[in-house]
Scaffold this active site. Sequence first.
Site, PDB file in Angstrom:
ATOM      1  N   CYS A 124       0.832  -1.201   0.000  1.00 38.05           N
ATOM      2  CA  CYS A 124       0.000   0.000   0.000  1.00 38.05           C
ATOM      3  C   CYS A 124       0.868   1.252   0.000  1.00 38.05           C
ATOM      4  O   CYS A 124       0.653   2.168  -0.803  1.00 38.05           O
ATOM      5  CB  CYS A 124      -0.920  -0.009   1.220  1.00 38.05           C
ATOM      6  N   CYS A 125       1.864   1.295   0.876  1.00 42.15           N
ATOM      7  CA  CYS A 125       2.786   2.435   0.919  1.00 42.15           C
ATOM      8  C   CYS A 125       3.515   2.591  -0.410  1.00 42.15           C
ATOM      9  O   CYS A 125       3.759   3.709  -0.876  1.00 42.15           O
ATOM     10  CB  CYS A 125       3.811   2.250   2.035  1.00 42.15           C
ATOM     11  N   CYS A 205      -0.862   8.116   7.350  1.00 42.18           N
ATOM     12  CA  CYS A 205      -2.186   7.832   6.812  1.00 42.18           C
ATOM     13  C   CYS A 205      -3.134   7.408   7.934  1.00 42.18           C
ATOM     14  O   CYS A 205      -2.719   6.764   8.902  1.00 42.18           O
ATOM     15  CB  CYS A 205      -2.094   6.729   5.759  1.00 42.18           C
ATOM     16  N   CYS A 208      -3.362   3.674   9.332  1.00 44.67           N
ATOM     17  CA  CYS A 208      -2.147   3.104   9.921  1.00 44.67           C
ATOM     18  C   CYS A 208      -1.508   4.007  10.966  1.00 44.67           C
ATOM     19  O   CYS A 208      -0.315   3.867  11.274  1.00 44.67           O
ATOM     20  CB  CYS A 208      -1.143   2.781   8.812  1.00 44.67           C
ATOM     21  N   CYS A 231       7.741   4.190   5.861  1.00 43.14           N
ATOM     22  CA  CYS A 231       6.765   3.973   4.800  1.00 43.14           C
ATOM     23  C   CYS A 231       7.374   3.417   3.524  1.00 43.14           C
ATOM     24  O   CYS A 231       6.669   2.843   2.706  1.00 43.14           O
ATOM     25  CB  CYS A 231       6.043   5.278   4.476  1.00 43.14           C
TER      26      CYS A 231
END
Length: 247
Positions: A124-125, A205, A208, A231
């Site tokens: 995702c990062c 984010c 998280c 990240c």
Amino acid sequence: MVRNQVRVSSLEAQVRLLNRMYAGRDARDVLERSLKGQFDGDVALVSSFGADSSVLLHMVSQIDVRTPVLFVDTGKLFGETKRYRDELVEQLGLLDVRIITPEQEDLAEKDPKGALWASDTDACCHIRKVVPLAKALGGFEAWISGRKRHQASTRASLEHFELEEGCIKVNPLANWTATEVLQYAKDNGLPPHPLVAEGYPSIGCMPCTDKVAPGEDPRSGRWRGQNKTECGIHFSSASKGGAAQSI
């Protein structure tokens, strides 16, 4: 291949020289050297507009308000962060803030439901932050980061200048303490990020980022419960520490 190795060796030598030259200099000197000297016209500030971001943004505004400021909007940020960004941009008079977003094609292919963070935070990062920022930095020789040694054990050996992925990274606040950051913000009338007062000393984010209890490491609320401390943006020797490597 040989040409690239020569270039890397040259950049490594440049980084070593800069660190020797500026080892005992203050943040303003390091920053001014980068913006007006060594990398004039070829450097950007990367800012998350997070808990400590106002200090470096203010310093940059005092040296050159036209400095490109890159802000990665992952699509998962707190609304407070984006409103804080707008507040600081207006207060500091920053003239070139660039909002970087993930490629829609990547999101459609790899995160169509927007829930990748729940199953694979590294992936995702990568698609929401690392890839977009790498593309945005492609036209710059150097970039400026707000990381500090006190923030985490993985940053304890952070130097003012680093070489990362063929680009020189500048850390003007590397040796600043949390107290110095707060005092600078107070002395210069800089507003705090609204989430700090709610128990978020490090803000990323929304899915998280968790609140941090008194006495905990300030970054313990980032990816809580996972073997992940960064990240993915920072891959220097001072940042590597297990999982994929925030500003």
